[in-house]
Design a protein around this motif. Structure first.
Motif, PDB file in Angstrom:
ATOM      1  N   ALA A  61      13.595   8.828  16.324  1.00  0.00           N
ATOM      2  CA  ALA A  61      11.489   8.296  16.260  1.00  0.00           C
ATOM      3  C   ALA A  61      11.253   8.712  15.241  1.00  0.00           C
ATOM      4  O   ALA A  61       9.878   8.709  14.476  1.00  0.00           O
ATOM      5  N   ALA A  62      11.181   9.512  14.546  1.00  0.00           N
ATOM      6  CA  ALA A  62      10.783  10.261  13.511  1.00  0.00           C
ATOM      7  C   ALA A  62      10.538   9.040  12.394  1.00  0.00           C
ATOM      8  O   ALA A  62      10.192   8.487  11.301  1.00  0.00           O
ATOM      9  N   ALA A  63      12.027   8.522  12.070  1.00  0.00           N
ATOM     10  CA  ALA A  63      11.920   7.870  10.799  1.00  0.00           C
ATOM     11  C   ALA A  63      11.117   6.210  10.939  1.00  0.00           C
ATOM     12  O   ALA A  63      11.113   5.737  10.335  1.00  0.00           O
ATOM     13  N   ARG A  64      10.607   6.162  12.267  1.00  0.00           N
ATOM     14  CA  ARG A  64       9.857   4.926  12.521  1.00  0.00           C
ATOM     15  C   ARG A  64       8.579   5.437  12.663  1.00  0.00           C
ATOM     16  O   ARG A  64       8.067   4.620  12.027  1.00  0.00           O
ATOM     17  N   ARG A  65       7.682   6.446  12.883  1.00  0.00           N
ATOM     18  CA  ARG A  65       6.707   6.841  11.963  1.00  0.00           C
ATOM     19  C   ARG A  65       6.615   7.390  10.818  1.00  0.00           C
ATOM     20  O   ARG A  65       5.785   6.475  10.157  1.00  0.00           O
ATOM     21  N   ILE A  66       7.957   7.573  10.168  1.00  0.00           N
ATOM     22  CA  ILE A  66       8.136   7.243   8.594  1.00  0.00           C
ATOM     23  C   ILE A  66       7.761   5.828   8.013  1.00  0.00           C
ATOM     24  O   ILE A  66       6.756   5.945   7.219  1.00  0.00           O
ATOM     25  N   ALA A  67       8.200   4.837   8.670  1.00  0.00           N
ATOM     26  CA  ALA A  67       7.782   4.090   8.144  1.00  0.00           C
ATOM     27  C   ALA A  67       6.083   3.042   8.224  1.00  0.00           C
ATOM     28  O   ALA A  67       6.113   2.648   7.225  1.00  0.00           O
ATOM     29  N   VAL A  68       6.159   3.571   9.657  1.00  0.00           N
ATOM     30  CA  VAL A  68       4.010   3.746   9.413  1.00  0.00           C
ATOM     31  C   VAL A  68       3.849   4.165   8.993  1.00  0.00           C
ATOM     32  O   VAL A  68       2.097   3.726   8.246  1.00  0.00           O
ATOM     33  N   ASP A  69       3.929   5.382   8.038  1.00  0.00           N
ATOM     34  CA  ASP A  69       2.951   5.825   7.276  1.00  0.00           C
ATOM     35  C   ASP A  69       3.344   6.011   6.596  1.00  0.00           C
ATOM     36  O   ASP A  69       2.618   5.834   5.436  1.00  0.00           O
ATOM     37  N   ARG A  70       4.729   5.053   5.929  1.00  0.00           N
ATOM     38  CA  ARG A  70       4.524   5.051   4.624  1.00  0.00           C
ATOM     39  C   ARG A  70       4.028   3.598   4.473  1.00  0.00           C
ATOM     40  O   ARG A  70       2.912   3.909   3.194  1.00  0.00           O
ATOM     41  N   LEU A 128       1.156   2.593   1.484  1.00  0.00           N
ATOM     42  CA  LEU A 128       1.542   1.951   0.403  1.00  0.00           C
ATOM     43  C   LEU A 128       0.042   0.975   0.420  1.00  0.00           C
ATOM     44  O   LEU A 128      -0.094   0.390  -1.634  1.00  0.00           O
ATOM     45  N   ALA A 129      -0.445   0.896   1.660  1.00  0.00           N
ATOM     46  CA  ALA A 129      -1.599   0.044   1.940  1.00  0.00           C
ATOM     47  C   ALA A 129      -2.910   0.600   0.945  1.00  0.00           C
ATOM     48  O   ALA A 129      -3.662  -0.106   0.219  1.00  0.00           O
ATOM     49  N   GLY A 130      -2.709   2.126   1.219  1.00  0.00           N
ATOM     50  CA  GLY A 130      -4.069   2.562  -0.131  1.00  0.00           C
ATOM     51  C   GLY A 130      -3.587   2.490  -1.577  1.00  0.00           C
ATOM     52  O   GLY A 130      -4.511   2.242  -1.787  1.00  0.00           O
ATOM     53  N   LEU A 131      -2.384   2.676  -1.480  1.00  0.00           N
ATOM     54  CA  LEU A 131      -2.402   2.429  -3.138  1.00  0.00           C
ATOM     55  C   LEU A 131      -2.440   0.969  -3.699  1.00  0.00           C
ATOM     56  O   LEU A 131      -2.860   1.087  -5.505  1.00  0.00           O
ATOM     57  N   ALA A 132      -2.209  -0.008  -3.011  1.00  0.00           N
ATOM     58  CA  ALA A 132      -2.719  -0.948  -3.497  1.00  0.00           C
ATOM     59  C   ALA A 132      -4.124  -1.078  -3.922  1.00  0.00           C
ATOM     60  O   ALA A 132      -4.015  -2.512  -4.523  1.00  0.00           O
ATOM     61  N   GLU A 133      -5.084  -0.023  -3.285  1.00  0.00           N
ATOM     62  CA  GLU A 133      -6.690  -0.769  -3.626  1.00  0.00           C
ATOM     63  C   GLU A 133      -6.110   0.130  -5.000  1.00  0.00           C
ATOM     64  O   GLU A 133      -7.514  -0.395  -5.492  1.00  0.00           O
ATOM     65  N   PHE A 134      -5.721   0.798  -6.166  1.00  0.00           N
ATOM     66  CA  PHE A 134      -5.790   0.764  -7.483  1.00  0.00           C
ATOM     67  C   PHE A 134      -5.008   0.392  -7.766  1.00  0.00           C
ATOM     68  O   PHE A 134      -3.695  -0.149  -7.992  1.00  0.00           O
ATOM     69  N   GLU A 135      -6.122  -0.216  -9.150  1.00  0.00           N
ATOM     70  CA  GLU A 135      -5.336  -1.802 -10.370  1.00  0.00           C
ATOM     71  C   GLU A 135      -4.890  -0.413 -11.019  1.00  0.00           C
ATOM     72  O   GLU A 135      -3.829  -1.230 -11.291  1.00  0.00           O
ATOM     73  N   GLU A 136      -5.161   0.807 -11.669  1.00  0.00           N
ATOM     74  CA  GLU A 136      -4.386   1.666 -12.030  1.00  0.00           C
ATOM     75  C   GLU A 136      -2.729   1.805 -11.946  1.00  0.00           C
ATOM     76  O   GLU A 136      -2.066   1.778 -11.724  1.00  0.00           O
ATOM     77  N   ILE A 137      -2.109   1.164 -10.081  1.00  0.00           N
ATOM     78  CA  ILE A 137      -0.891   1.710 -10.294  1.00  0.00           C
ATOM     79  C   ILE A 137      -0.153   0.815  -9.736  1.00  0.00           C
ATOM     80  O   ILE A 137      -0.770  -0.423  -8.919  1.00  0.00           O
ATOM     81  N   ARG A 172      -6.295  11.896   2.851  1.00  0.00           N
ATOM     82  CA  ARG A 172      -7.007  12.801   2.010  1.00  0.00           C
ATOM     83  C   ARG A 172      -6.581  12.792   0.344  1.00  0.00           C
ATOM     84  O   ARG A 172      -7.247  12.403  -0.410  1.00  0.00           O
ATOM     85  N   LEU A 173      -5.188  12.183   0.256  1.00  0.00           N
ATOM     86  CA  LEU A 173      -4.665  12.831  -0.659  1.00  0.00           C
ATOM     87  C   LEU A 173      -5.402  11.132  -2.348  1.00  0.00           C
ATOM     88  O   LEU A 173      -5.776  11.147  -3.036  1.00  0.00           O
ATOM     89  N   LEU A 174      -5.581  10.273  -0.610  1.00  0.00           N
ATOM     90  CA  LEU A 174      -6.480   8.816  -1.831  1.00  0.00           C
ATOM     91  C   LEU A 174      -7.537   8.871  -2.039  1.00  0.00           C
ATOM     92  O   LEU A 174      -7.973   8.216  -3.091  1.00  0.00           O
ATOM     93  N   GLN A 175      -8.232   9.581  -1.200  1.00  0.00           N
ATOM     94  CA  GLN A 175      -9.528   9.839  -2.191  1.00  0.00           C
ATOM     95  C   GLN A 175      -9.663  11.086  -3.305  1.00  0.00           C
ATOM     96  O   GLN A 175     -10.286  11.081  -4.160  1.00  0.00           O
ATOM     97  N   ALA A 176      -8.222  12.059  -3.039  1.00  0.00           N
ATOM     98  CA  ALA A 176      -8.463  12.906  -4.194  1.00  0.00           C
ATOM     99  C   ALA A 176      -7.953  11.613  -5.974  1.00  0.00           C
ATOM    100  O   ALA A 176      -7.740  12.053  -6.841  1.00  0.00           O
ATOM    101  N   LEU A 177      -6.841  10.592  -4.892  1.00  0.00           N
ATOM    102  CA  LEU A 177      -6.504  10.264  -5.743  1.00  0.00           C
ATOM    103  C   LEU A 177      -7.077   9.352  -7.047  1.00  0.00           C
ATOM    104  O   LEU A 177      -7.856   8.986  -8.398  1.00  0.00           O
ATOM    105  N   ASP A 178      -8.304   8.775  -6.430  1.00  0.00           N
ATOM    106  CA  ASP A 178      -9.572   8.062  -6.598  1.00  0.00           C
ATOM    107  C   ASP A 178     -10.302   8.902  -7.482  1.00  0.00           C
ATOM    108  O   ASP A 178     -11.076   8.369  -8.180  1.00  0.00           O
ATOM    109  N   HIS A 179     -10.139  10.433  -6.819  1.00  0.00           N
ATOM    110  CA  HIS A 179     -11.251  10.637  -7.887  1.00  0.00           C
ATOM    111  C   HIS A 179     -10.309  11.321  -9.303  1.00  0.00           C
ATOM    112  O   HIS A 179     -11.131  11.670 -10.281  1.00  0.00           O
ATOM    113  N   ALA A 180      -9.535  11.597  -8.972  1.00  0.00           N
ATOM    114  CA  ALA A 180      -8.840  12.023 -10.462  1.00  0.00           C
ATOM    115  C   ALA A 180      -8.149  11.074 -11.248  1.00  0.00           C
ATOM    116  O   ALA A 180      -8.822  10.737 -12.970  1.00  0.00           O
TER     117      ALA A 180
END
Length: 473
Positions: free
Chosen positions: A379-388, A392-401, A459-467
């Motif tokens: 069950a944890a593995a399936r949650r991790i897959a969804v969270d991952r 990934l969808a959030g990271l795809a919004e950054f053209e620098e990454i 929160r990480l994606l917001q921090a990454l955008d700021h960084a």
């Protein structure tokens, strides 16, 4: 702490038909003129199209060093002090010698030198710090940072597991008895107990493999967890590397592994790339007389444990390592196990000290392979897959990454220009992430991010955008 031992890489270029003698003479003269010893030479490097040039390949053979070939498009991204439009038109990069010398992440010591038909440039070579691990990113933070550097699942160990471990503390006066835990692990994988060895985490297993199996030509597939190579080196082995490329999605071609390698180590899914190799691809590495070590420390974080080799009896020389520390949050308890042929298990066991696994760790091992625990891990593995996928969808919004390969583990490897600065800025914003440049095959442009829940990721994606915004100023 020094992170690297500095050696030399010489980038070379040459016209078609350049001789071995001319390349060697130019390299030797360049090193001598800079007061550098040829004994410090670690590799020759060039553009991929030139790796088949007999004069360049022969020079590497004469020096007794590997020849590294880089794609022209990769070299074209490297800034060089002496660019040439003519060379760019011919080779796809502004300077084959300087760009190839710098491609490994070092610093240019000697700029481009020429002979009639060859060029060369000298750069420092970086030996990766194999002892650097993700916990170093947070060890002095006193809980002040959100930990995205360590791949242990958050909010673990669960309460029921803590209680099981605590209940055994009254038995600490007796010496550990691993029979029940060993039998439980064997039953979990459908194996006889003679094929199971309990260890103080996967790290102990790597040390046992390095010391007990008598390898003559060990090969480690990189980028991957660095402890196997460190253990082999500590045991006196000369380790060869098969380095997978980001341009290929870090996929493994079994043909890249030397045929006479008698010990091959590969991770699946691989840390830090998060790539899940097909079981058939790994099984194709098996050979008579070869030990094939597959580190499946993160396999229980893959839904259905797709592509697992644990429990297979049809792959000769197979050694599978498992860890219970990641999914269950037991890094401080040190518990893992080895699955292998009885003869191999006997050799590894003979190299262990008496009572290598503590009573609390044995209790945890037995508990974590019970049917109820396996269902919880799935069950944890399936949650991790969804969270991952959310990460990934959030990271795809950054053209620098960019993300190389298809992530299947509980972490994601990203590439971003100025990664060291981004990592520092993220730290100031409250997030610890794992540097990638200590993994062989990766340079300072890589970072590894542990997969966390959607709120933390937001929160990480917001921090990454700021960084990234700050770094662009």
């Amino acid at each position: 702490m020094g992170e690297y031992v500095t050696r030399l890489v010489v980038g070379v270029g040459g016209r078609a038909g350049v001789s071995v003698a001319e390349v060697c003479a130019l390299v030797e003269e360049t090193l001598r003129g800079a007061g550098l010893a040829t004994g410090a030479l670690k590799a020759l490097a060039t553009v991929e199209a030139k790796t088949g040039e007999p004069g360049i390949a022969g020079a590497a053979e004469r020096f007794g060093v590997p020849l590294i070939g880089y794609p022209a498009e990769e070299l074209a991204r490297i800034r060089v002090p002496h660019p040439s439009a003519t060379v760019h038109d011919a080779a796809g990069t502004a300077s084959v010698a300087e760009a190839a010398a710098l491609a490994g992440g070092g610093e240019l010591l000697v700029p481009k030198r020429r002979s009639v038909a060859a060029t060369c440039a000298v750069a420092t070579a970086q030996e990766h710090d194999l002892r650097h691990h993700g916990d170093a990113e947070v060890v002095d933070a006193a809980g002040a940072l959100v930990d995205l550097a360590v791949n242990v699942r958050s909010d673990t160990p669960p309460e029921w597991l803590k209680q099981r471990i605590a209940a055994c503390l009254g038995d600490l006066a007796a010496y550990p008895d691993g029979r029940a835990a060993r039998a439980a692990v064997a039953a979990r994988h459908g194996l006889p107990v003679e094929r199971v060895l309990l260890t103080a985490g996967a790290a102990e297993a790597f040390v046992l493999i390095a010391r007990a199996l008598g390898a003559v030509r060990p090969v480690v597939v990189h980028p991957q967890f660095t402890e196997p190579e460190a253990a082999l080196r500590d045991a006196g082995h000369r380790v060869e590397r098969v380095v997978l490329r980001a341009a290929d999605g870090f996929r493994l071609d079994p043909a890249a592994v030397p045929e006479d390698a008698d010990l091959v180590v590969v991770g699946n899914p691989t840390n830090p790339t998060s790539v899940l190799h097909p079981a058939a691809t790994l099984a194709a590495l098996a050979r008579p007389g070869r030990i094939l070590v597959v580190d499946e420390a993160f396999m229980d974080a893959v839904p259905g444990e797709r592509e697992a080799l644990a429990g297979r009896l049809d792959v000769p020389g197979l050694v599978v390592l498992r860890s219970l520390t990641k999914t269950w949050g037991l890094a401080g308890l040190r518990i893992g196990y080895v699955l292998a042929e009885p003869e191999v298990i006997a050799k590894l066991a003979a190299a262990q000290p008496l009572w290598p696994v503590s009573t609390p760790a044995l209790v945890a091992a037995e508990a974590c392979v019970a049917p109820e625990a396996l269902a919880e891990a799935e069950a944890a593995a399936r949650r991790i897959a969804v969270d991952r996928e959310h990460l990934l969808a959030g990271l795809a919004e950054f053209e620098e990454i960019s993300v190389a390969g298809v992530a299947e583990g509980p972490f994601v490897l990203i590439r971003v220009e100025g990664a060291a600065e981004i990592r520092t800025r993220l730290r100031a914003l409250g997030f610890a992430v794992r540097r990638g440049d200590t993994f062989p095959g990766l340079d300072p442009s890589w970072l590894r991010l542990a997969v966390r829940d959607r709120t933390t990721t937001g929160r990480l994606l917001q921090a990454l955008d700021h960084a990234l915004a700050l770094a662009a100023r």
